[in-house]
Scaffold this motif. Sequence first.
Motif, PDB file in Angstrom:
ATOM      1  N   HIS A  56      -7.502 -83.722  22.287  1.00 26.76           N
ATOM      2  CA  HIS A  56      -7.429 -82.592  21.361  1.00 26.76           C
ATOM      3  C   HIS A  56      -8.447 -82.754  20.238  1.00 26.76           C
ATOM      4  O   HIS A  56      -8.822 -83.869  19.865  1.00 26.76           O
ATOM      5  CB  HIS A  56      -6.014 -82.503  20.783  1.00 26.76           C
ATOM      6  CG  HIS A  56      -5.748 -81.222  20.077  1.00 26.76           C
ATOM      7  ND1 HIS A  56      -5.964 -81.071  18.734  1.00 26.76           N
ATOM      8  CD2 HIS A  56      -5.306 -80.027  20.536  1.00 26.76           C
ATOM      9  CE1 HIS A  56      -5.647 -79.832  18.376  1.00 26.76           C
ATOM     10  NE2 HIS A  56      -5.251 -79.189  19.456  1.00 26.76           N
ATOM     11  N   ARG A  57      -8.870 -81.638  19.706  1.00 22.29           N
ATOM     12  CA  ARG A  57      -9.868 -81.635  18.638  1.00 22.29           C
ATOM     13  C   ARG A  57      -9.406 -82.396  17.399  1.00 22.29           C
ATOM     14  O   ARG A  57     -10.216 -82.957  16.661  1.00 22.29           O
ATOM     15  CB  ARG A  57     -10.207 -80.184  18.283  1.00 22.29           C
ATOM     16  CG  ARG A  57     -11.330 -80.056  17.286  1.00 22.29           C
ATOM     17  CD  ARG A  57     -11.732 -78.636  17.095  1.00 22.29           C
ATOM     18  NE  ARG A  57     -10.705 -77.908  16.383  1.00 22.29           N
ATOM     19  CZ  ARG A  57     -10.730 -76.594  16.188  1.00 22.29           C
ATOM     20  NH1 ARG A  57     -11.707 -75.884  16.679  1.00 22.29           N
ATOM     21  NH2 ARG A  57      -9.775 -76.003  15.534  1.00 22.29           N
ATOM     22  N   CYS A  88     -11.564 -81.331  24.169  1.00 26.12           N
ATOM     23  CA  CYS A  88     -12.934 -81.817  24.294  1.00 26.12           C
ATOM     24  C   CYS A  88     -13.328 -81.924  25.767  1.00 26.12           C
ATOM     25  O   CYS A  88     -12.578 -82.466  26.582  1.00 26.12           O
ATOM     26  CB  CYS A  88     -13.072 -83.170  23.616  1.00 26.12           C
ATOM     27  SG  CYS A  88     -14.744 -83.839  23.670  1.00 26.12           S
ATOM     28  N   ALA A 129     -16.243 -78.162  23.012  1.00 24.75           N
ATOM     29  CA  ALA A 129     -15.127 -77.370  23.520  1.00 24.75           C
ATOM     30  C   ALA A 129     -15.237 -77.192  25.024  1.00 24.75           C
ATOM     31  O   ALA A 129     -16.322 -77.004  25.569  1.00 24.75           O
ATOM     32  CB  ALA A 129     -15.094 -76.012  22.833  1.00 24.75           C
ATOM     33  N   CYS A 144     -14.805 -89.200  18.414  1.00 25.76           N
ATOM     34  CA  CYS A 144     -13.371 -89.254  18.706  1.00 25.76           C
ATOM     35  C   CYS A 144     -12.769 -90.513  18.087  1.00 25.76           C
ATOM     36  O   CYS A 144     -13.327 -91.603  18.206  1.00 25.76           O
ATOM     37  CB  CYS A 144     -13.153 -89.247  20.219  1.00 25.76           C
ATOM     38  SG  CYS A 144     -11.413 -89.209  20.684  1.00 25.76           S
ATOM     39  N   LEU A 146      -9.716 -76.029  22.191  1.00 28.53           N
ATOM     40  CA  LEU A 146      -9.243 -77.139  21.369  1.00 28.53           C
ATOM     41  C   LEU A 146      -9.289 -78.471  22.106  1.00 28.53           C
ATOM     42  O   LEU A 146      -8.953 -79.505  21.539  1.00 28.53           O
ATOM     43  CB  LEU A 146      -7.815 -76.864  20.889  1.00 28.53           C
ATOM     44  CG  LEU A 146      -7.640 -75.613  20.029  1.00 28.53           C
ATOM     45  CD1 LEU A 146      -6.175 -75.400  19.709  1.00 28.53           C
ATOM     46  CD2 LEU A 146      -8.454 -75.708  18.769  1.00 28.53           C
ATOM     47  N   TYR A 204     -16.976 -81.183  14.245  1.00 27.00           N
ATOM     48  CA  TYR A 204     -16.140 -82.331  14.588  1.00 27.00           C
ATOM     49  C   TYR A 204     -16.996 -83.414  15.225  1.00 27.00           C
ATOM     50  O   TYR A 204     -17.727 -83.166  16.174  1.00 27.00           O
ATOM     51  CB  TYR A 204     -15.000 -81.898  15.515  1.00 27.00           C
ATOM     52  CG  TYR A 204     -14.048 -80.989  14.791  1.00 27.00           C
ATOM     53  CD1 TYR A 204     -14.268 -79.628  14.737  1.00 27.00           C
ATOM     54  CD2 TYR A 204     -12.957 -81.498  14.116  1.00 27.00           C
ATOM     55  CE1 TYR A 204     -13.427 -78.788  14.037  1.00 27.00           C
ATOM     56  CE2 TYR A 204     -12.109 -80.670  13.419  1.00 27.00           C
ATOM     57  CZ  TYR A 204     -12.350 -79.322  13.387  1.00 27.00           C
ATOM     58  OH  TYR A 204     -11.510 -78.507  12.678  1.00 27.00           O
ATOM     59  N   ARG A 246     -13.367 -84.898  11.366  1.00 23.86           N
ATOM     60  CA  ARG A 246     -13.754 -83.591  10.818  1.00 23.86           C
ATOM     61  C   ARG A 246     -14.831 -83.780   9.768  1.00 23.86           C
ATOM     62  O   ARG A 246     -14.663 -84.540   8.822  1.00 23.86           O
ATOM     63  CB  ARG A 246     -12.538 -82.907  10.214  1.00 23.86           C
ATOM     64  CG  ARG A 246     -12.805 -81.515   9.767  1.00 23.86           C
ATOM     65  CD  ARG A 246     -11.531 -80.852   9.307  1.00 23.86           C
ATOM     66  NE  ARG A 246     -11.822 -79.466   8.985  1.00 23.86           N
ATOM     67  CZ  ARG A 246     -11.116 -78.734   8.178  1.00 23.86           C
ATOM     68  NH1 ARG A 246     -10.039 -79.234   7.621  1.00 23.86           N
ATOM     69  NH2 ARG A 246     -11.451 -77.504   7.938  1.00 23.86           N
ATOM     70  N   HIS A 270     -10.778 -85.877  16.711  1.00 24.72           N
ATOM     71  CA  HIS A 270     -12.174 -86.037  16.328  1.00 24.72           C
ATOM     72  C   HIS A 270     -12.323 -85.962  14.809  1.00 24.72           C
ATOM     73  O   HIS A 270     -11.613 -85.214  14.147  1.00 24.72           O
ATOM     74  CB  HIS A 270     -13.030 -84.951  16.996  1.00 24.72           C
ATOM     75  CG  HIS A 270     -13.171 -85.175  18.469  1.00 24.72           C
ATOM     76  ND1 HIS A 270     -14.268 -85.760  19.029  1.00 24.72           N
ATOM     77  CD2 HIS A 270     -12.329 -84.905  19.489  1.00 24.72           C
ATOM     78  CE1 HIS A 270     -14.108 -85.828  20.334  1.00 24.72           C
ATOM     79  NE2 HIS A 270     -12.940 -85.319  20.645  1.00 24.72           N
ATOM     80  N   PHE A 293     -17.385 -83.660  19.446  1.00 24.26           N
ATOM     81  CA  PHE A 293     -16.493 -82.712  20.105  1.00 24.26           C
ATOM     82  C   PHE A 293     -17.294 -81.584  20.751  1.00 24.26           C
ATOM     83  O   PHE A 293     -18.177 -80.995  20.132  1.00 24.26           O
ATOM     84  CB  PHE A 293     -15.514 -82.112  19.080  1.00 24.26           C
ATOM     85  CG  PHE A 293     -14.622 -81.053  19.658  1.00 24.26           C
ATOM     86  CD1 PHE A 293     -13.505 -81.405  20.375  1.00 24.26           C
ATOM     87  CD2 PHE A 293     -14.924 -79.716  19.497  1.00 24.26           C
ATOM     88  CE1 PHE A 293     -12.681 -80.440  20.917  1.00 24.26           C
ATOM     89  CE2 PHE A 293     -14.112 -78.742  20.027  1.00 24.26           C
ATOM     90  CZ  PHE A 293     -12.985 -79.105  20.742  1.00 24.26           C
TER      91      PHE A 293
END
Length: 100
Positions: free
Chosen positions: A87-88, A81, A69, A48, A79, A45, A93, A91, A67
């Motif tokens: 939330h992931r 960052c 975790a 953002c 999930l 990921y 993909r 971000h 990202f």
Amino acid sequence: MVRVLLRTCRNIHKKMARKKMAFRTEAQPSDSTSSSNDIRIHVRYGECQRNLALEVGGYALDGCREFMASTAEGTEGALICAACSCHRSFHRRVVESEAV
């Protein structure tokens, strides 16, 4: 109208937060007629994409570049960052595949 739209966006975000996604590496099964067509897929990921100025009608990103975790994989905090606390799913993909 705007409040309804914001409420709808929050509901969508809550549903996405419940969805579990994991980093994965897959090996595609090869046919008996093909020779070594295994493909490994790695998902990571990137930056953002969360629009922080949405409520005022603008567009502003927080500058989080990748990202990271918050906690170990398999926990709820995995999930979120650690850098920007979102939330992931916000971000970008990036799917990388390689032939083995």
